[in-house]
Design a protein around this motif. Structure first.
Motif, PDB file in Angstrom:
ATOM      1  N   SER A   1       0.831  -1.199   0.000  1.00 31.44           N
ATOM      2  CA  SER A   1       0.000   0.000   0.000  1.00 31.44           C
ATOM      3  C   SER A   1       0.869   1.254   0.000  1.00 31.44           C
ATOM      4  O   SER A   1       1.936   1.284   0.593  1.00 31.44           O
ATOM      5  CB  SER A   1      -0.896  -0.008   1.232  1.00 31.44           C
ATOM      6  OG  SER A   1      -1.719   1.130   1.258  1.00 31.44           O
ATOM      7  N   THR A   2       0.393   2.269  -0.689  1.00 22.46           N
ATOM      8  CA  THR A   2       1.057   3.564  -0.713  1.00 22.46           C
ATOM      9  C   THR A   2       0.265   4.503   0.183  1.00 22.46           C
ATOM     10  O   THR A   2      -0.940   4.667  -0.001  1.00 22.46           O
ATOM     11  CB  THR A   2       1.105   4.128  -2.150  1.00 22.46           C
ATOM     12  OG1 THR A   2       1.798   3.199  -2.979  1.00 22.46           O
ATOM     13  CG2 THR A   2       1.786   5.472  -2.191  1.00 22.46           C
ATOM     14  N   THR A   3       0.929   5.121   1.140  1.00 22.34           N
ATOM     15  CA  THR A   3       0.267   6.034   2.071  1.00 22.34           C
ATOM     16  C   THR A   3       0.531   7.468   1.644  1.00 22.34           C
ATOM     17  O   THR A   3       1.676   7.885   1.491  1.00 22.34           O
ATOM     18  CB  THR A   3       0.784   5.823   3.510  1.00 22.34           C
ATOM     19  OG1 THR A   3       0.535   4.466   3.877  1.00 22.34           O
ATOM     20  CG2 THR A   3       0.085   6.754   4.478  1.00 22.34           C
ATOM     21  N   ILE A   4      -0.551   8.209   1.459  1.00 25.06           N
ATOM     22  CA  ILE A   4      -0.484   9.620   1.076  1.00 25.06           C
ATOM     23  C   ILE A   4      -0.983  10.458   2.249  1.00 25.06           C
ATOM     24  O   ILE A   4      -2.153  10.377   2.633  1.00 25.06           O
ATOM     25  CB  ILE A   4      -1.347   9.916  -0.177  1.00 25.06           C
ATOM     26  CG1 ILE A   4      -0.970   9.006  -1.357  1.00 25.06           C
ATOM     27  CG2 ILE A   4      -1.265  11.392  -0.536  1.00 25.06           C
ATOM     28  CD1 ILE A   4       0.427   9.180  -1.889  1.00 25.06           C
ATOM     29  N   LEU A   5      -0.082  11.246   2.835  1.00 27.61           N
ATOM     30  CA  LEU A   5      -0.475  12.172   3.893  1.00 27.61           C
ATOM     31  C   LEU A   5      -1.109  13.390   3.239  1.00 27.61           C
ATOM     32  O   LEU A   5      -0.545  13.964   2.309  1.00 27.61           O
ATOM     33  CB  LEU A   5       0.741  12.596   4.720  1.00 27.61           C
ATOM     34  CG  LEU A   5       0.478  13.626   5.817  1.00 27.61           C
ATOM     35  CD1 LEU A   5      -0.459  13.061   6.886  1.00 27.61           C
ATOM     36  CD2 LEU A   5       1.783  14.089   6.437  1.00 27.61           C
TER      37      LEU A   5
ATOM     38  N   GLY B   1     -12.497   7.417  -1.690  1.00 27.57           N
ATOM     39  CA  GLY B   1     -12.476   6.773  -3.002  1.00 27.57           C
ATOM     40  C   GLY B   1     -11.095   6.533  -3.560  1.00 27.57           C
ATOM     41  O   GLY B   1     -10.911   6.436  -4.774  1.00 27.57           O
ATOM     42  N   ALA B   2     -10.099   6.442  -2.679  1.00 27.52           N
ATOM     43  CA  ALA B   2      -8.725   6.254  -3.135  1.00 27.52           C
ATOM     44  C   ALA B   2      -8.605   4.982  -3.968  1.00 27.52           C
ATOM     45  O   ALA B   2      -9.262   3.977  -3.688  1.00 27.52           O
ATOM     46  CB  ALA B   2      -7.781   6.188  -1.940  1.00 27.52           C
ATOM     47  N   PRO B   3      -7.760   5.030  -4.984  1.00 32.67           N
ATOM     48  CA  PRO B   3      -7.562   3.828  -5.815  1.00 32.67           C
ATOM     49  C   PRO B   3      -7.040   2.665  -4.963  1.00 32.67           C
ATOM     50  O   PRO B   3      -6.433   2.877  -3.903  1.00 32.67           O
ATOM     51  CB  PRO B   3      -6.491   4.262  -6.825  1.00 32.67           C
ATOM     52  CG  PRO B   3      -6.489   5.750  -6.793  1.00 32.67           C
ATOM     53  CD  PRO B   3      -6.950   6.145  -5.427  1.00 32.67           C
ATOM     54  N   GLU B   4      -7.257   1.464  -5.443  1.00 30.93           N
ATOM     55  CA  GLU B   4      -6.776   0.281  -4.737  1.00 30.93           C
ATOM     56  C   GLU B   4      -5.272   0.391  -4.508  1.00 30.93           C
ATOM     57  O   GLU B   4      -4.523   0.780  -5.409  1.00 30.93           O
ATOM     58  CB  GLU B   4      -7.089  -0.975  -5.546  1.00 30.93           C
ATOM     59  CG  GLU B   4      -6.753  -2.247  -4.805  1.00 30.93           C
ATOM     60  CD  GLU B   4      -7.190  -3.493  -5.555  1.00 30.93           C
ATOM     61  OE1 GLU B   4      -6.576  -4.538  -5.317  1.00 30.93           O
ATOM     62  OE2 GLU B   4      -8.127  -3.411  -6.370  1.00 30.93           O
ATOM     63  N   GLY B   5      -4.856   0.086  -3.303  1.00 32.01           N
ATOM     64  CA  GLY B   5      -3.439   0.147  -2.964  1.00 32.01           C
ATOM     65  C   GLY B   5      -2.967   1.513  -2.502  1.00 32.01           C
ATOM     66  O   GLY B   5      -1.791   1.698  -2.220  1.00 32.01           O
TER      67      GLY B   5
ATOM     68  N   ALA C   1       0.675   8.497  -6.402  1.00 29.80           N
ATOM     69  CA  ALA C   1       1.074   7.171  -5.891  1.00 29.80           C
ATOM     70  C   ALA C   1       2.144   6.554  -6.779  1.00 29.80           C
ATOM     71  O   ALA C   1       3.117   5.972  -6.277  1.00 29.80           O
ATOM     72  CB  ALA C   1      -0.145   6.257  -5.790  1.00 29.80           C
ATOM     73  N   ASP C   2       2.004   6.677  -8.092  1.00 33.64           N
ATOM     74  CA  ASP C   2       3.027   6.158  -9.013  1.00 33.64           C
ATOM     75  C   ASP C   2       4.356   6.841  -8.771  1.00 33.64           C
ATOM     76  O   ASP C   2       5.402   6.201  -8.779  1.00 33.64           O
ATOM     77  CB  ASP C   2       2.592   6.333 -10.463  1.00 33.64           C
ATOM     78  CG  ASP C   2       1.476   5.384 -10.887  1.00 33.64           C
ATOM     79  OD1 ASP C   2       1.185   4.426 -10.126  1.00 33.64           O
ATOM     80  OD2 ASP C   2       0.891   5.596 -11.966  1.00 33.64           O
ATOM     81  N   ALA C   3       4.337   8.152  -8.556  1.00 34.88           N
ATOM     82  CA  ALA C   3       5.574   8.888  -8.286  1.00 34.88           C
ATOM     83  C   ALA C   3       6.176   8.439  -6.951  1.00 34.88           C
ATOM     84  O   ALA C   3       7.393   8.385  -6.801  1.00 34.88           O
ATOM     85  CB  ALA C   3       5.304  10.396  -8.268  1.00 34.88           C
ATOM     86  N   SER C   4       5.315   8.114  -5.989  1.00 32.13           N
ATOM     87  CA  SER C   4       5.776   7.676  -4.674  1.00 32.13           C
ATOM     88  C   SER C   4       6.420   6.294  -4.756  1.00 32.13           C
ATOM     89  O   SER C   4       7.444   6.044  -4.125  1.00 32.13           O
ATOM     90  CB  SER C   4       4.608   7.643  -3.680  1.00 32.13           C
ATOM     91  OG  SER C   4       4.070   8.941  -3.534  1.00 32.13           O
ATOM     92  N   VAL C   5       5.831   5.410  -5.537  1.00 36.39           N
ATOM     93  CA  VAL C   5       6.373   4.060  -5.701  1.00 36.39           C
ATOM     94  C   VAL C   5       7.712   4.121  -6.436  1.00 36.39           C
ATOM     95  O   VAL C   5       8.668   3.447  -6.068  1.00 36.39           O
ATOM     96  CB  VAL C   5       5.370   3.151  -6.442  1.00 36.39           C
ATOM     97  CG1 VAL C   5       6.017   1.833  -6.838  1.00 36.39           C
ATOM     98  CG2 VAL C   5       4.159   2.904  -5.569  1.00 36.39           C
ATOM     99  N   SER C   6       7.792   4.963  -7.461  1.00 37.19           N
ATOM    100  CA  SER C   6       9.035   5.051  -8.232  1.00 37.19           C
ATOM    101  C   SER C   6      10.139   5.754  -7.450  1.00 37.19           C
ATOM    102  O   SER C   6      11.309   5.628  -7.772  1.00 37.19           O
ATOM    103  CB  SER C   6       8.790   5.767  -9.569  1.00 37.19           C
ATOM    104  OG  SER C   6       8.460   7.119  -9.368  1.00 37.19           O
ATOM    105  N   ALA C   7       9.780   6.463  -6.380  1.00 35.94           N
ATOM    106  CA  ALA C   7      10.780   7.161  -5.566  1.00 35.94           C
ATOM    107  C   ALA C   7      11.494   6.215  -4.603  1.00 35.94           C
ATOM    108  O   ALA C   7      12.532   6.543  -4.067  1.00 35.94           O
ATOM    109  CB  ALA C   7      10.128   8.290  -4.777  1.00 35.94           C
TER     110      ALA C   7
END
Length: 185
Positions: free
Chosen positions: A2-6, A28-32, A178-184
């Motif tokens: 899971s990606t956590t967005i503050l 309504g956050a996307p899955e994950g 989230a994609d930017a967070s995962v790639s970071a």
């Protein structure tokens, strides 16, 4: 994984459209993707280096830093007050920018969105927030742009969660962040 967005909301008003946007994003956050809203910005004292020392850091400021350190990305949701971002949001950025060089948002993927009464949706406030958080050390995700204008009339009788266009735009913003967070990582 899971990606956590503050998520930090620049309006303290309980019924603000920007708070409703944050709540809509969280629900309504996307899955994950998990969106966590930090609801204590109004309790944090103005940044003062004299109280930003071990043993004297205000509990709410430390809680904000801890929440950021436990997150993968940062979403700022800002109204526009007198042509810029609200002081409460700038104050949060100031607290998160320390300690210099080792802050919890250093290199963190960050996006800025929001809604405002004016026709341009608070773009000046969003630009100022991007500038400030970027200087503070975050990595601004420039691809995320969402400025909802005329929010008072647009959402007068409709909550953002019930507006399909708004929900789709929030979903896309969260996916990109989230994609930017995962790639970071």
């Amino acid at each position: 994984m899971s990606t956590t967005i503050l998520t930090l909301v620049g309006s303290l008003r309980a019924g603000s459209v920007n708070r409703q946007l944050a709540e809509t994003a969280a629900a309504g956050a996307p899955e994950g993707v998990e969106v966590q809203i930090f609801d204590r910005l109004g309790e944090i004292p103005f940044y003062n280096e004299d109280i930003d020392a071990e043993g004297t850091i205000p509990e709410t400021a430390q809680a904000l830093r801890n929440a950021a350190a436990a997150s993968d990305g940062l979403l700022l949701i800002s109204p526009e007050y007198n042509g810029t971002m609200p002081a409460v949001l700038k104050n949060a950025i100031d607290w998160l920018s320390r300690p210099f060089g080792a802050s919890p948002i250093s290199g963190m993927p960050t996006a800025v969105i929001g809604a405002a009464f004016g026709q341009y949706g608070g773009v000046w406030a969003q630009d100022d927030a991007r500038k400030s958080v970027g200087i503070a050390g975050a990595r601004v995700v420039e691809e995320v742009r969402l400025a909802i204008g005329s929010s008072v009339t647009r959402y007068a009788e409709l909550h953002p969660k019930d507006d399909a266009e708004t929900v789709a735009q929030l979903d896309e913003a969260l996916r990109v962040l989230a994609d930017a967070s995962v790639s970071a990582v």
